[in-house]
Design a protein around this motif. Structure first.
Motif, PDB file in Angstrom:
ATOM      1  N   VAL A  63       0.842  -1.199   0.000  1.00 23.47           N
ATOM      2  CA  VAL A  63       0.000   0.000   0.000  1.00 23.47           C
ATOM      3  C   VAL A  63       0.877   1.248   0.000  1.00 23.47           C
ATOM      4  O   VAL A  63       0.595   2.230  -0.704  1.00 23.47           O
ATOM      5  N   LEU A  64       1.963   1.229   0.783  1.00 29.47           N
ATOM      6  CA  LEU A  64       2.880   2.372   0.808  1.00 29.47           C
ATOM      7  C   LEU A  64       3.505   2.598  -0.558  1.00 29.47           C
ATOM      8  O   LEU A  64       3.627   3.736  -1.035  1.00 29.47           O
ATOM      9  N   SER A  65       3.907   1.519  -1.217  1.00 29.30           N
ATOM     10  CA  SER A  65       4.472   1.644  -2.561  1.00 29.30           C
ATOM     11  C   SER A  65       3.450   2.209  -3.531  1.00 29.30           C
ATOM     12  O   SER A  65       3.780   3.026  -4.407  1.00 29.30           O
ATOM     13  N   GLN A  66       2.207   1.792  -3.373  1.00 27.21           N
ATOM     14  CA  GLN A  66       1.134   2.302  -4.236  1.00 27.21           C
ATOM     15  C   GLN A  66       0.945   3.808  -4.040  1.00 27.21           C
ATOM     16  O   GLN A  66       0.755   4.552  -5.004  1.00 27.21           O
ATOM     17  N   VAL A  67       1.031   4.268  -2.786  1.00 26.10           N
ATOM     18  CA  VAL A  67       0.902   5.705  -2.516  1.00 26.10           C
ATOM     19  C   VAL A  67       2.066   6.469  -3.135  1.00 26.10           C
ATOM     20  O   VAL A  67       1.884   7.533  -3.745  1.00 26.10           O
TER      21      VAL A  67
END
Length: 914
Positions: free
Chosen positions: A433-437
């Motif tokens: 999720v952090l990478s997606q952000v």
């Protein structure tokens, strides 16, 4: 001619729920003259009065009132008629006076009635049902005079939907009134069970019945309508089991509200009810705003006076709410009358709630309207503060109402998801999720997105969340670097995260044992948390700050910190519709402080709210802290078995979930080893502490505590010189770092090692130093938990006999403890004193044999396994293990593990060779 049916009390249904707790309140007592039963329609007022009459042995007159009785002459004509119908003799003079009276002056009539009642051998009872139908002030004044001059023992019971304008305050002061209001009249869960199963003969499951009870809040009319609705859905063959789960029937209740409530009110009051039904809570300011009027406070007072399903939420009568089912019925009616107006009022309500800081209630209204566009805007604006205020789970739930693509294309909403998952302890899936952000932010910057500047600001949040994740992996250096980067970035944007960042710094410094820097960072976290309005962060930062202050010996400062912060949170976030915010760090610190000050009951009161978190499941770091404090308090109370159970659980969770804990918890092994020593098991204590010594803790406080525990264990094994070598290296470190609580403990243990070597003068000197440091800090319980050897030395110290409050309290505590120990020894038979856990009948057979499962549990206990480990070994739930242990203790006739093992060995139930 009088209508005789008004004198007939309702016949009690033999199947009706017996309400003995309320019947007892209606009985005669002392100088009581009036029972006042006040509740909205359908709360069972008449049924209660009828039930009480049926079991009341005194003569009773019953009068059911209606609006036709709102004239003094007719009222008293019917009241006299009720007595006559019930068998009261000698009423001719009262009736004659009534026929001759002119106007509304009925003093002579009432006097005759009182005189007649006074001649009776037995005291009478009078029931006036539906007294709310009376509004004539002359009748109220005359009835008050009547009640004032009743003969001894005479009792009047008024059942009314509203509180009557009688001199109740005066009567209450004289204890002449018994009040029964909706909170008392509402059915309890047990009464609900009886109602559905006995009265309505419905075969519902207990969870179904309890759910209906909570939904109706004990409103019996609503339960009855639900039951009737459920009966209509039963199988035509007459089966008692419902084909579908029963629910509270909205239409029936709506019709009931319309006919029994709204039609009895003025148009103006009805309109006010319908127009404010959109409000989850009510106050005058809110109602004035959405209705564009200025007299809402008067309307709310009128509703409260008439008891129209309105419930006060504070002691100042500022905030109210409608009974949930009543409000839903009003909303349903309002939408039928004018749907557009109802929607407009609800939008105004949401606006008011948002502008006045009631964000959660506003969002709940938005969700009920299925307005996803506004929900996204409100969450983007307010979600961060909600999460850091402790409401991460509701935010995650609200995000699910939004379309996935809308969340995934909005960095702010994605970060809400990240923080929500983090605080919900769902960190395993955070990295994707952090990478997606980050990818989304890069695209927005590259595409010159209108919110590119805001996208850059979110980078600070990413640094901060990654610092917390690094901390949970014991990557302290990376965590510290990321935290400082976040702090640097936050200065250049508008995201209010300074409080959380400084809290992270405080955790870093605390983990390193740099307590001065930790205190400075945590003070900053408290300050910015108040500026940013983040109560949860303020509580956590202040709680850890007070924990550090306590361990440094600044006990009074720690208490001042907790008081100051609690006062701020309660002043700014005292919402009666929400549970009180609790901080694990703050309540744990308070538990430790009051335990150390020998105020054990007060310590337990601060621990109690935390135990619910342990039972319901909490973040693993908090779980360990709470169980540590729980074990420490149990140890201080002398409940060593309970302490061991809590500490073994803390150790198990701490080891199993270490990667999810963002700070180093207290030294559980050290306290657990001390408990084993108290049980006389030196070998087990050494096995417990050795791993902690081989792999030293990162936090110096924990390293010191483990070394102190090692020294205690060495003394227990007769290795006094080795214990002194261990302790001598700790003294300068504890002094240099102001770890004053540890310093006192080190000096005490050192004194014991010296005394065992016969070096009494040196031991006494160590004790003098310990007393001096402890008095400055207010420590006390430390001394009560040391060995009898040390406590005998303390009694011999001249310093303890000198004047001073702390000296007196310490000496009194030690003397009381000595007295309690002596009494216990005197009460214990000599044979039992030789082996404390041995029972008097070594070969007595069991009344009931152990089951195979109980035998298995017994063997695992004998192996030293904690309850959680037993559950894993047996592949059952921990609750199941507890149930087996309870049964096992019951059959063995014991209350603790050691007693169970001793009894089992006496009975030959254990094979220690396994």
């Amino acid at each position: 001619m009088l209508l005789n049916t008004k004198f007939l009390r309702p016949s009690p249904d033999r199947r009706a729920v017996s309400r003995e707790r309320l019947n007892a309140l209606l009985e005669r007592s002392g100088n009581k003259r009036l029972n006042l039963v006040v509740a909205p329609a359908g709360f069972g007022k008449s049924t209660l009065a009828s039930q009480w009459c049926a079991q009341n042995t005194s003569p009773t007159a019953w009068l059911s009132l209606d609006t036709h009785d709102d004239q003094p002459r007719q009222f008293w004509q019917y009241l006299i008629g009720a007595f006559e119908h019930a068998g009261l003799m000698g009423l001719e003079e009262a009736k004659k006076q009534l026929s001759q009276a002119s106007g509304d002056d009925l003093t002579a009539v009432i006097t005759c009635l009182i005189n007649t009642l006074a001649t009776e051998d037995k005291p009478w009872s009078l029931i006036l049902d539906d007294y709310h139908a009376i509004s004539n002030s002359d009748i109220h004044r005359q009835l008050a005079w009547f009640i004032d001059y009743l003969p001894p023992g005479m009792l009047v019971t008024l059942a009314s939907r509203t509180e009557p304008p009688l001199p109740l305050a005066r009567w209450r002061v004289r204890r002449q009134v018994q009040d029964i209001y909706p909170s008392l009249l509402a059915f309890s869960e047990e009464e609900c069970l009886s109602f559905f199963r006995d009265t309505m003969a419905m075969d519902l499951t207990e969870p179904e019945i309890r759910a209906i009870c909570r939904r109706t809040e004990g409103w019996v009319a609503a339960m009855q309508l639900s039951a009737l609705s459920g009966k209509a859905r039963q199988e035509p063959q007459g089966q008692s089991t419902l084909t579908t789960p029963i629910a509270v029937e909205g239409k029936l209740i709506s019709d009931y509200v319309l006919t029994e409530v709204l039609e009895q009110l003025s148009d103006e009051l009805t309109d006010f009810l319908l127009d404010t039904a959109c409000c989850p809570r009510l106050c005058a300011s809110l109602c004035n705003t959405i209705l564009e009027r200025t007299d809402s406070d008067e309307r709310l007072e009128s509703l409260l006076a008439q008891n129209l399903f309105i419930i006060p939420l504070d002691n100042r009568n500022e905030w109210f709410r409608y009974h949930d089912l009543f409000r839903e019925a009003l909303l349903q009616r309002a939408r039928i009358i004018d749907g557009e107006k109802a929607d407009a009022l609800q939008r105004r309500t949401v606006n008011w709630l948002l502008s006045h800081g009631h964000v959660q209630e506003a969002i709940a209204q938005i969700v009920s309207n299925e307005d996803t566009e506004r929900l996204a805007r409100v969450l983007a604006e307010h979600g961060n503060n909600l999460i850091h205020g402790g409401f991460h789970l509701p935010v995650l739930e609200w995000l699910r109402y939004l379309p996935d693509e809308e969340v995934q294309e909005n960095p702010q909403l994605m970060m809400l998801k990240v923080w929500g998952l983090y605080f919900a302890n769902r960190v395993d899936g955070l990295e994707p999720v952090l990478s997606q952000v980050e990818d989304l932010l890069d695209r927005q910057v590259a595409d010159s997105h209108p919110d590119a500047e805001g996208a850059l600001a979110i980078q600070a949040e990413l640094s901060l969340i990654r610092s917390y994740l690094a901390r949970s992996r014991n990557d302290e250096q990376n965590a510290s670097n990321l935290t400082r980067q976040a702090l640097k970035d936050i200065d250049n944007n508008q995201i209010p995260l300074k409080s959380v960042t400084y809290y992270g710094l405080g955790l870093d410094y605390f983990g390193k044992g740099e307590l001065n820097d930790a205190q400075e960072a945590l003070e900053a976290a408290v300050h910015f948390g108040q500026v940013e309005r983040k109560p949860s962060t303020v509580l956590s930062s202040g709680g850890l700050l007070s924990w550090i202050q306590y361990h440094r010996g600044d006990t009074e400062l720690a208490l001042e910190t907790t008081t100051r912060i609690r006062r701020w949170v309660d002043e700014h976030y005292s919402d009666p519709s929400q549970p009180r915010l609790i901080s694990c760090w703050q309540n744990s610190a308070l538990t430790e402080i009051y335990r150390e000050r020998n105020e054990l009951e007060l310590a337990a009161s601060y621990l109690a709210p935390l135990l619910e978190h342990v039972e319901n499941g909490t973040e693993p770091g908090q779980h360990v802290v709470i169980q540590y404090v729980r074990g420490h308090l149990a140890f201080s109370e002398g409940n060593v078995e309970t302490a061991i159970e809590a500490l073994e659980d803390a150790l198990f969770v701490g080891n199993k979930r270490r990667e999810h804990i963002v700070f180093e918890p207290p030294a559980v092994s050290a306290l657990l080893a001390r408990c084993y020593l108290a049980m006389g098991d030196q070998a087990k204590a050494m096995r417990c502490i050795e791993p902690a010594i081989r792999q030293p803790a990162n936090n110096p406080l924990n390293r010191e505590q483990n070394q102190i525990a090692l020294a205690r264990t060495l003394i227990s094994g007769g290795q006094y010189r080795e214990a002194q070598d261990t302790l001598s290296t700790l003294i300068p470190i504890a002094e240099r770092n102001a770890h004053n609580r540890h310093l006192v403990e080190i000096l005490l243990v050192y004194a014991e090692a010296l005394q065992h070597e016969g070096r009494s003068e040196e031991a006494m000197a160590m004790l003098e130093r310990a007393l001096h440091k402890a008095e400055d800090a207010g420590f006390m319980r430390l001394f009560a938990e040391e060995s009898e050897t040390l406590k005998r030395l303390l009694f011999d110290l001249p310093r303890l006999k000198t004047p001073g409050r702390w000296n007196r309290e310490l000496l009194a505590m030690l003397e009381n403890q000595q007295t309690d120990t002596h009494k216990h020894t005197q009460m214990t038979p000599p044979a039992a004193r030789q082996t404390q856990i041995k029972t008097s009948t070594a070969s007595s057979p069991l009344v009931e044999p152990l089951s195979l499962r109980e035998q298995e549990v017994l063997q695992l206990i004998n192996q030293g396994l904690a309850n959680k480990d037993i559950a894993v070994t047996m592949a059952v739930a921990p609750a199941t293990v507890k149930a087996h242990i309870r049964n096992l203790y019951s059959k063995l006739g014991v209350g603790r593990r050691t007693e169970a093992l001793a009894k089992a060995r006496e009975l030959g139930l254990l094979d220690d060779s396994l």
